[in-house]
Each structure stands twice: as C-alpha cells, then as structure tokens.
Design a protein around this motif. Structure first.
Motif, PDB file in Angstrom:
ATOM      1  N   UNK A  61       5.008  -0.478   9.108  1.00 21.44           N
ATOM      2  CA  UNK A  61       4.483   0.724   9.765  1.00 21.44           C
ATOM      3  C   UNK A  61       5.498   1.861   9.676  1.00 21.44           C
ATOM      4  N   UNK A  62       6.750   1.571   9.955  1.00 23.23           N
ATOM      5  CA  UNK A  62       7.786   2.605   9.916  1.00 23.23           C
ATOM      6  C   UNK A  62       7.950   3.161   8.497  1.00 23.23           C
ATOM      7  N   UNK A  63       7.961   2.265   7.510  1.00 21.52           N
ATOM      8  CA  UNK A  63       8.086   2.722   6.111  1.00 21.52           C
ATOM      9  C   UNK A  63       6.912   3.618   5.726  1.00 21.52           C
ATOM     10  N   UNK A  64       5.713   3.217   6.185  1.00 16.80           N
ATOM     11  CA  UNK A  64       4.527   4.008   5.861  1.00 16.80           C
ATOM     12  C   UNK A  64       4.588   5.380   6.530  1.00 16.80           C
ATOM     13  N   UNK A  65       5.058   5.416   7.786  1.00 20.78           N
ATOM     14  CA  UNK A  65       5.191   6.692   8.498  1.00 20.78           C
ATOM     15  C   UNK A  65       6.218   7.588   7.808  1.00 20.78           C
ATOM     16  N   UNK A  66       7.295   7.002   7.331  1.00 17.29           N
ATOM     17  CA  UNK A  66       8.328   7.783   6.643  1.00 17.29           C
ATOM     18  C   UNK A  66       7.786   8.392   5.359  1.00 17.29           C
ATOM     19  N   UNK A  79       0.831  -1.204   0.000  1.00 19.70           N
ATOM     20  CA  UNK A  79       0.000   0.000   0.000  1.00 19.70           C
ATOM     21  C   UNK A  79       0.866   1.255   0.000  1.00 19.70           C
ATOM     22  N   UNK A  80       1.969   1.217   0.738  1.00 21.79           N
ATOM     23  CA  UNK A  80       2.871   2.372   0.759  1.00 21.79           C
ATOM     24  C   UNK A  80       3.485   2.591  -0.617  1.00 21.79           C
ATOM     25  N   UNK A  81       3.918   1.515  -1.242  1.00 17.83           N
ATOM     26  CA  UNK A  81       4.510   1.611  -2.580  1.00 17.83           C
ATOM     27  C   UNK A  81       3.493   2.148  -3.580  1.00 17.83           C
ATOM     28  N   UNK A  82       2.219   1.795  -3.356  1.00 13.28           N
ATOM     29  CA  UNK A  82       1.164   2.214  -4.274  1.00 13.28           C
ATOM     30  C   UNK A  82       0.661   3.622  -3.972  1.00 13.28           C
ATOM     31  N   UNK A  83       1.311   4.319  -3.037  1.00 12.35           N
ATOM     32  CA  UNK A  83       0.920   5.700  -2.744  1.00 12.35           C
ATOM     33  C   UNK A  83      -0.181   5.842  -1.723  1.00 12.35           C
ATOM     34  N   UNK A  84      -0.421   4.810  -0.911  1.00 13.97           N
ATOM     35  CA  UNK A  84      -1.452   4.877   0.121  1.00 13.97           C
ATOM     36  C   UNK A  84      -0.836   4.606   1.512  1.00 13.97           C
ATOM     37  N   UNK A  85       0.190   5.370   1.918  1.00  7.14           N
ATOM     38  CA  UNK A  85       0.862   5.096   3.193  1.00  7.14           C
ATOM     39  C   UNK A  85      -0.035   5.309   4.410  1.00  7.14           C
ATOM     40  N   UNK A  86      -1.013   6.255   4.314  1.00  6.55           N
ATOM     41  CA  UNK A  86      -1.905   6.465   5.460  1.00  6.55           C
ATOM     42  C   UNK A  86      -2.709   5.201   5.761  1.00  6.55           C
ATOM     43  N   UNK A  87      -3.179   4.547   4.695  1.00  3.67           N
ATOM     44  CA  UNK A  87      -3.908   3.283   4.884  1.00  3.67           C
ATOM     45  C   UNK A  87      -2.975   2.206   5.435  1.00  3.67           C
TER      46      UNK A  87
END
Length: 557
Positions: A235-240, A190-198
């Motif tokens: 989680x850390x990658x998404x927060x970054x 999801x982070x890679x796809x541009x949805x890090x908040x999700x």
C-alpha cells in the motif's frame, strides 16, 4: 565454501548452534543450487529449510518450524549448514553444476517454438494449481481486468477452503498463509506494472479481508502478521507511486490505525510523511486529535497521538495525551515524570512524581516504582527525611518484609532507625493480633522482620505467639542453633517427622539437611548417642526409599 561454523554460530547464537549439532542425523534431501541449499530436517515435524548463500548480508536462512517462522536462524538451519560443511569442497562443485544446468535449460527453452513453450507451460499448470492461479492473476492484471483480479484476490484471502468446522486449524494455517501471500505478490506487481491506483484499493481490501480472517484461524506462527505487514508495504509503495489525494489518504490512514486492523498491519504513520507532504500530514494530526478528544480513554487513539507527539519532539503534547486518564496508583504520573526527565526537565519531572503521591487515594497503595523514583531523587538532593516519610507510608500500606527493609535502609541513612523501628514493630504486632483473630492469614511478617534485624530472641517469641510458617521456624532454628540447641532440635525433629511421610528427591534432600542440623545440635548438647539411636530407627523405617538411603550414605549419616 561460502560460509563456516563461525557464521552459523553468529547467526543462530550459542544455544541454537549447539542444539543444531544434535540434528545432523535428521537432515535429508539436501539439494545445492546456484546460491541456495535446501533440505528437510526431521524434528517434531518434517521441516523444510533453505540456506541463501548470496544474500545482501551474506548467509541467511528460512525454516518453516515455529521458531524459524518468527524470523530466527534456527537449529534446523544450523544442522543443514553443518551437514554440507562436512564436505566443504562439494558445495562449490555442486553450485557450478547447478549454473551449468540453468544455462542448458535456458538454451533448451530458447530453442523451443512458441507452440512447444505453451504446451510445456500448460502441462506444468495442470500439475501445479498454485502456478496456474498465479499466471491467471497475472493475465487478468495484464489485460487490465481489475474486476477479475479483485475476485481472484478475494478467493486467495478466503479462509473457507482451509477451514474445518468453520475454523482454520494450526496444521492448515501455513497453507493458507502461502496462498494469501500470492495475493500480496499480485497487488505489489500492479504498482510495478504502472497501476498503483488499483494496488491502493486492492491492498486496502486485502487488509480488510485479512482482518476478517483473524478470528477464523489459529495464527500461532504469525502468518497473518507477516501478510498484513506485506500488504501495508504494498500500500505504501503504491501511494508513493500514485500520489493519491492527501485528504482521503489521511482519512484512510487515521481510520485504519484506529481500527482493529492497526495491530495486524503494524503501519507507522510517520512512513506516510513523504506521501502526504506537510499539508497532508497536518491533516493526520487534526484527524487524530479530533478522534482522541472524542475518546480520551481509547487505547488506539491515545497511542496514535503519543506516537505523533513523540515524533515531533512535543513533550508537552505527549504528556497531555498520556495523562488525560490518570491511573489511581500514580503510575501515569510516573510515566510523565520519566518523559520530562528524559527531556532534561528534572524540576517538572519531580513535581509530576510528587503529584502522583499526593493524588493517590487513601485506599490505594502508590505504585512502588513511583516511590522508588521519588526516593532516588530525594536521596540525590539530600532530602533524607522525605525518603523516610515515603518509605514509612509505603510500609504502613503494605506491611511486607521488603517494605520493612527499605524503611530500615532509609532510616539508617537518616540516623532515625531506632525510632522508626519501634513504630514499625508496633504496626507488625497489631497485624499479628489481627491474624490471631482470623481463620486465615499468611506467615507473620513480624517474625521475618525480627529475623532480618538479627533479633533472634524476639523473633522466637513472636513465632511462639503466632502461626509461624515452617519456613520461618527452620530459619529460626538455623540462626538460634548455637545459643539454643535444644529448642532448635525440637524444630528439626518436628519438620523431619513430616518429611518422612513424603517421597521425592527434593524431599530427601530437605530431610538430609535436617538430619545434619540435628546431628550438630546433639554434638552441642553432648547427646550423640541419642542421635545414633534416632538415625538407626529412621533408616530402618525408610529403607525402601533407595535414593534417600544413597543420600544419607553420601553425607555420612
């Protein structure tokens, strides 16, 4: 060949490498691909192994045996490596054929129509439920259906399908781990796809669900820990990527670290410094300090504060937290002293150690490591009388042979052993008197202490006065045999008589040793004939014990 025996030995270590040699005949289903080798190795179970040939660090491997699941390069991987090394030229050839097959497959797929590709994919999904689940999740994620993604991730982390009688047993834990790992992959994507908040919200929910699973699964192989670590990384990658609200993130981080989930995910708060920035990380400090002030004896609160203080190099802060709840035996004082020593503050370290002795209650024995620390410091400062005083107090509290030996070493260095010994023996004799008046008690330390001093005559008298242990009598007999062969012989005879009623190779070895000592006593007494008669009678009575007879023959008895 991409690797050799030396590479396998370096990765596995000498012990696993040698054990791997014994599994060569257990290797089956070897398959070589472009950059990987898979095989099955029959051990306690059939283990699936994979050697990766082109990893960032060279050769690597995975095996689903318990040792391999801990991240070790196990004996099964060694066996696979050694198996393919038998024909080293075959591996490059098979890798080449694998690359050719891959190119041919790509060309064939590229030539299929859209409808043909969809039909092929549906066919594969029908036979592989895990593939279908992964693709369904990706489809939901691609169309932004987070409700569906969340529902599917909850399904993947649910233990119920694997639980028998409400519990996931060891045999099913691996399958659960594989399924749960799919949830982690989707969250990370999801982070890679541009949805890090999700990804942030779903990774947090995943950690919570994983925590609920802890009590419902036999996690002997550490599946939950690996999944928890992967969720924490997601989680850390998404927060970054998302740069979420720092206050909310700080609150979540501290709350998480103070919960039961902290150990499961092994999150290091320092990893969030870049995400939170100076202001956000200061908020972490404030929240952690507030939690610690409200619960100074809480393990999680204490650990978090110590971790933060150590990261900042705040020795005084670390000590303030660590010593808020002092152990009665002075061990906490010792930790503070060691921390100060490491920080190059020896005078303060010494004071903390001395406080540990001073503040230990009279009915509690100080931690021996604390005493050793102080004795070392005093010895280096030539404060030998202080060393003796510490060892004297420790001996009086413990009355053990080790404490007696430590007191003797200290007093000899200070030139006061004669007087200290007299006082120590008084205490041991008083302890001996207490043992005689009680119905229980271990071997008298007095006997061991006198033996250790080399005072054999006094040790023999002390043994006569108390319930000396057979171990002590044997040591006495061995030490006194030259001067008191008749007395020693009496001890050996009594101990041998008890052993003749027992069986086992260890018993036979002990009995043989006693017989050799008895023969020496008879030699000294000039009564060799008596020993010959005794030995003949013993052999006749014990002749059914073949291993004993063999031992006696080997020793000329």
């Amino acid at each position: 060949m991409d690797f050799g025996e030396d590479d396998l030995r370096a990765l596995a270590g000498p012990r696993s490498f040698e054990r791997g040699r014994g599994y060569l005949s257990a290797v089956t289903a070897v398959e070589v691909g472009d950059g990987w080798i898979t095989a099955t190795v029959q051990g306690t179970d059939a283990y699936h192994t994979e050697l990766a040939l082109d990893g960032p660090d060279g050769l690597a491997g995975d095996c689903d045996c318990p040792y391999g699941m801990e991240g070790n390069f196990c004996k099964h991987l060694v066996a696979v490596g050694l198996t393919v090394l038998v024909e080293p030229a075959a591996v490059p050839q098979q890798r080449g054929r694998a690359r050719t097959r891959a190119r041919e497959l790509d060309a064939w797929l590229a030539g299929l129509s859209r409808d043909d590709l969809l039909a092929l994919l549906r066919e594969q999904m029908a036979g592989d439920r895990q593939l279908a689940r992964r693709l369904e999740l990706r489809a939901a994620s691609a169309r932004g259906d987070m409700v569906e993604v969340g529902a599917r991730i909850r399904e993947l982390l649910d233990t119920a399908p694997f639980a028998r009688y409400g519990f996931v047993e060891y045999a099913d834990a691996h399958a659960y781990g594989e399924q749960a790992s799919q949830a982690v992959s989707v969250i990370a994507e999801l982070t890679v796809a541009g949805r890090p908040e999700d990804a942030i919200s779903l990774s947090r929910e995943g950690m919570r669900l994983l925590g609920q699973a802890q009590d419902a699964i036999d996690d002997s192989d550490g599946h939950l820990g690996r999944i928890g670590t992967a969720l924490a990384e997601a989680h850390l990658d998404a927060c970054a990527a998302a740069r979420p609200d720092t206050d909310e993130t700080a609150r979540w981080l501290v709350g998480h670290l103070l919960s039961d989930l902290g150990d499961l995910t092994d999150i290091d708060p320092l990893d969030y410094e870049d995400v939170l920035g100076a202001e956000g990380f200061l908020r972490v400090w404030e929240l952690a300090a507030d939690a610690w002030r409200r619960n100074r004896t809480g393990w999680a609160e204490k650990y978090l504060m110590e971790r933060l203080a150590r990261a900042e190099g705040d020795v005084d802060g670390w000590i303030a937290v660590h010593t808020a709840d002092l152990a009665a035996d002075g061990s906490t004082h010792l930790s503070a002293a060691r921390e100060l020593d490491t920080a190059g503050r020896p005078d303060e370290a010494l004071r903390w150690a001395e406080r540990g002795i001073e503040e230990t209650p009279d009915d509690v024995a100080p931690d021996i490591a604390l005493i050793d620390f102080l004795c070392d410091r005093y010895t280096r400062a030539d404060r030998l009388s202080d060393v003796v005083a510490l060892r004297r107090g420790h001996f009086a509290a413990r009355l053990s042979l080790t404490a007696y030996q430590q007191l003797r070493t200290a007093a000899q260095a200070a030139g006061s052993w004669k007087a200290e010994r007299e006082q120590a023996l008084v205490l041991l004799r008083a302890d001996l008197g207490q043992q005689r008046r009680s119905w229980h008690g271990g071997p008298a330390v007095l006997v061991d202490a006198l033996l250790d001093d080399g005072d054999i005559e006094a040790a023999w008298r002390a043994a006569d006065e108390t319930r000396a242990h057979d171990r002590q009598w044997l040591a006495l007999a061995d030490r006194a045999r030259a001067a008191r062969p008749a007395d020693a012989l009496g001890v050996y005879l009594r101990l041998a008589e008890a052993l003749t009623k027992q069986t086992g190779n260890a018993v036979y070895e002990q009995l043989t040793g006693l017989l050799l000592s008895m023969r020496d006593c008879h030699d000294r007494l000039g009564t060799d004939g008596e020993f010959t008669v005794y030995l003949a009678a013993l052999r006749a009575g014990q002749k059914r014990k073949r291993n004993l007879m063999r031992l006696l023959d080997q020793h000329g008895l």
